[in-house]
Design a protein around this motif. Structure first.
Motif, PDB file in Angstrom:
ATOM      1  N   TYR A  81       0.883  -1.548   0.178  1.00 14.67           N
ATOM      2  CA  TYR A  81      -0.128  -0.515  -0.004  1.00 14.67           C
ATOM      3  C   TYR A  81       0.244   1.219   0.106  1.00 14.67           C
ATOM      4  O   TYR A  81       0.561   2.206  -0.511  1.00 14.67           O
ATOM      5  N   VAL A  82       1.895   1.126   1.077  1.00 17.68           N
ATOM      6  CA  VAL A  82       2.968   2.302   0.737  1.00 17.68           C
ATOM      7  C   VAL A  82       3.358   2.780  -0.641  1.00 17.68           C
ATOM      8  O   VAL A  82       3.459   3.762  -0.963  1.00 17.68           O
ATOM      9  N   TRP A  83       4.244   1.976  -1.178  1.00 16.19           N
ATOM     10  CA  TRP A  83       4.758   1.199  -2.104  1.00 16.19           C
ATOM     11  C   TRP A  83       3.923   1.954  -3.002  1.00 16.19           C
ATOM     12  O   TRP A  83       4.639   2.861  -3.449  1.00 16.19           O
ATOM     13  N   GLY A  84       2.710   1.902  -3.404  1.00 21.49           N
ATOM     14  CA  GLY A  84       2.101   1.824  -4.283  1.00 21.49           C
ATOM     15  C   GLY A  84       1.899   3.400  -4.569  1.00 21.49           C
ATOM     16  O   GLY A  84       1.547   4.031  -5.877  1.00 21.49           O
ATOM     17  N   ILE A  85       1.071   3.650  -3.120  1.00 20.14           N
ATOM     18  CA  ILE A  85       0.464   5.543  -3.187  1.00 20.14           C
ATOM     19  C   ILE A  85       1.966   6.542  -3.591  1.00 20.14           C
ATOM     20  O   ILE A  85       1.821   7.691  -3.893  1.00 20.14           O
ATOM     21  N   GLN A  86       2.694   6.417  -2.657  1.00 19.36           N
ATOM     22  CA  GLN A  86       3.682   7.117  -2.757  1.00 19.36           C
ATOM     23  C   GLN A  86       4.919   7.285  -4.116  1.00 19.36           C
ATOM     24  O   GLN A  86       5.316   8.112  -4.695  1.00 19.36           O
ATOM     25  N   GLY A  87       4.502   5.902  -5.225  1.00 21.24           N
ATOM     26  CA  GLY A  87       4.595   5.826  -6.205  1.00 21.24           C
ATOM     27  C   GLY A  87       4.188   7.189  -7.210  1.00 21.24           C
ATOM     28  O   GLY A  87       4.618   7.700  -7.744  1.00 21.24           O
ATOM     29  N   VAL A  88       2.797   7.077  -6.609  1.00 20.78           N
ATOM     30  CA  VAL A  88       1.630   8.298  -7.596  1.00 20.78           C
ATOM     31  C   VAL A  88       2.252   9.258  -7.098  1.00 20.78           C
ATOM     32  O   VAL A  88       2.695  10.474  -7.858  1.00 20.78           O
ATOM     33  N   ILE A  89       1.820   9.762  -5.235  1.00 18.03           N
ATOM     34  CA  ILE A  89       3.164  11.081  -4.932  1.00 18.03           C
ATOM     35  C   ILE A  89       4.091  11.418  -6.064  1.00 18.03           C
ATOM     36  O   ILE A  89       4.822  12.599  -5.418  1.00 18.03           O
ATOM     37  N   GLY A  90       5.564  10.532  -5.982  1.00 17.93           N
ATOM     38  CA  GLY A  90       6.658  10.548  -5.804  1.00 17.93           C
ATOM     39  C   GLY A  90       6.552  11.352  -7.713  1.00 17.93           C
ATOM     40  O   GLY A  90       7.701  12.306  -7.911  1.00 17.93           O
ATOM     41  N   ALA A  91       5.746  10.797  -8.624  1.00 18.50           N
ATOM     42  CA  ALA A  91       6.028  11.466 -10.112  1.00 18.50           C
ATOM     43  C   ALA A  91       5.023  12.485  -9.882  1.00 18.50           C
ATOM     44  O   ALA A  91       5.968  13.489 -10.870  1.00 18.50           O
ATOM     45  N   GLU A  92       4.454  12.701  -8.930  1.00 23.04           N
ATOM     46  CA  GLU A  92       4.006  14.371  -9.022  1.00 23.04           C
ATOM     47  C   GLU A  92       4.816  14.760  -8.322  1.00 23.04           C
ATOM     48  O   GLU A  92       4.990  16.252  -8.604  1.00 23.04           O
ATOM     49  N   ARG A  93       5.481  14.942  -7.409  1.00 21.66           N
ATOM     50  CA  ARG A  93       6.450  15.350  -7.212  1.00 21.66           C
ATOM     51  C   ARG A  93       7.659  15.713  -8.158  1.00 21.66           C
ATOM     52  O   ARG A  93       9.066  16.469  -7.397  1.00 21.66           O
ATOM     53  N   GLY A  94       7.890  15.045  -8.536  1.00 24.56           N
ATOM     54  CA  GLY A  94       8.513  15.579  -9.819  1.00 24.56           C
ATOM     55  C   GLY A  94      10.239  14.415  -9.405  1.00 24.56           C
ATOM     56  O   GLY A  94      11.317  14.352 -10.142  1.00 24.56           O
ATOM     57  N   ILE A  95      10.168  12.805  -8.863  1.00 23.79           N
ATOM     58  CA  ILE A  95      10.699  11.890  -8.952  1.00 23.79           C
ATOM     59  C   ILE A  95      10.892  11.283  -9.809  1.00 23.79           C
ATOM     60  O   ILE A  95      10.285  10.560 -10.470  1.00 23.79           O
ATOM     61  N   PRO A  96      12.207  11.242 -10.371  1.00 25.12           N
ATOM     62  CA  PRO A  96      12.248  10.677 -11.278  1.00 25.12           C
ATOM     63  C   PRO A  96      11.630   9.299 -11.280  1.00 25.12           C
ATOM     64  O   PRO A  96      11.803   8.766 -10.838  1.00 25.12           O
ATOM     65  N   ARG A  97      11.620   8.601 -12.719  1.00 25.32           N
ATOM     66  CA  ARG A  97      11.249   7.343 -12.861  1.00 25.32           C
ATOM     67  C   ARG A  97      11.764   6.065 -12.325  1.00 25.32           C
ATOM     68  O   ARG A  97      11.852   5.480 -11.982  1.00 25.32           O
ATOM     69  N   ALA A  98      13.406   6.424 -13.317  1.00 27.64           N
ATOM     70  CA  ALA A  98      14.570   6.385 -12.814  1.00 27.64           C
ATOM     71  C   ALA A  98      15.110   5.715 -10.872  1.00 27.64           C
ATOM     72  O   ALA A  98      15.444   4.834 -10.773  1.00 27.64           O
ATOM     73  N   THR A  99      14.373   7.005 -10.242  1.00 32.27           N
ATOM     74  CA  THR A  99      14.847   6.574  -8.965  1.00 32.27           C
ATOM     75  C   THR A  99      14.106   5.711  -8.703  1.00 32.27           C
ATOM     76  O   THR A  99      14.305   5.202  -7.233  1.00 32.27           O
ATOM     77  N   ILE A 100      12.705   5.912  -8.421  1.00 30.50           N
ATOM     78  CA  ILE A 100      11.617   5.229  -8.135  1.00 30.50           C
ATOM     79  C   ILE A 100      12.249   3.694  -8.748  1.00 30.50           C
ATOM     80  O   ILE A 100      12.294   3.266  -7.541  1.00 30.50           O
ATOM     81  N   ASP A 101      12.064   3.284  -9.821  1.00 27.95           N
ATOM     82  CA  ASP A 101      13.399   1.841 -10.117  1.00 27.95           C
ATOM     83  C   ASP A 101      13.879   1.627  -9.251  1.00 27.95           C
ATOM     84  O   ASP A 101      14.357   0.189  -8.636  1.00 27.95           O
ATOM     85  N   ALA A 102      15.135   2.413  -8.987  1.00 27.36           N
ATOM     86  CA  ALA A 102      16.030   2.201  -8.463  1.00 27.36           C
ATOM     87  C   ALA A 102      16.077   1.594  -6.568  1.00 27.36           C
ATOM     88  O   ALA A 102      16.265   1.021  -6.269  1.00 27.36           O
ATOM     89  N   ILE A 103      14.969   2.493  -5.998  1.00 25.10           N
ATOM     90  CA  ILE A 103      14.088   2.624  -5.418  1.00 25.10           C
ATOM     91  C   ILE A 103      14.115   0.775  -4.931  1.00 25.10           C
ATOM     92  O   ILE A 103      13.794   0.531  -4.091  1.00 25.10           O
TER      93      ILE A 103
END
Length: 181
Positions: A81-103
């Motif tokens: 649940y945390v991962w899913g929602i924070q991925g959405v928020i991360g994209a909204e806040r300009g965190i690159p997809r490559a960074t999210i994938d690395a995490i």
């Protein structure tokens, strides 16, 4: 299937629990996620909601940094649940997809240095219960004492949230990205 009934509406509650749920819905628009589980302990829910408001919306720590910390905590605890929602928020806040994938993949390559510093800080704190001195000093120099404390509290808040959804086996939103566990 969740281990506890998922309480998503104040109408499912009575008395003070209902009033607490109504206040949470008023401030957050819903009782989704961990709040749907925490409502089994209404007084605790109210106190956690107050902390969550501070961690998520108030304070001076950059929201992008908060989201990086939340992503690391969600990944560390394999909290869908945390991962899913924070991925959405991360994209909204300009965190690159490559960074999210690395995490997600527990890697560091391709992550901007400022992001990696926060990711490494959160990883060390969660994995070792400590942060190595050079990294701690670098983050302290970057953020200052106040935001250093805000960052560590943010990591702790999302760790608590992740443990709650995991202990209850709360299902994530099917529209959000899932972690492979």
């Amino acid at each position: 299937m969740a281990r506890l009934p998922v309480l998503t509406s104040p109408d499912e509650l009575t008395g003070e629990a209902r009033r607490i749920a109504e206040r949470i819905v008023e401030s957050r628009t819903s009782l989704e996620g961990p709040f749907s589980i925490w409502m089994h302990a209404p007084e605790w829910t109210e106190r956690v909601a107050h902390l969550g408001t501070l961690v998520r919306f108030e304070g001076t720590l950059e929201k992008r940094i908060r989201t990086l910390a939340a992503l690391v905590a969600g990944r560390h605890f394999q909290a869908q649940y945390v991962w899913g929602i924070q991925g959405v928020i991360g994209a909204e806040r300009g965190i690159p997809r490559a960074t999210i994938d690395a995490i997600r993949d527990d890697r560091s390559d391709g992550v901007p240095a400022d992001d990696l510093q926060i990711i490494d800080f959160a990883r060390q704190l969660l994995r070792k219960n400590r942060v190595e001195e050079p990294l701690a000093q670098a983050v302290l120099a970057r953020l200052g004492a106040d935001e250093y404390v805000q960052l560590t509290t943010c990591i702790g808040y999302y760790a608590m949230l992740a443990m709650t959804v995991n202990a209850a086996e709360l299902e994530p939103n099917p529209a959000h990205e899932a972690l492979e566990v």
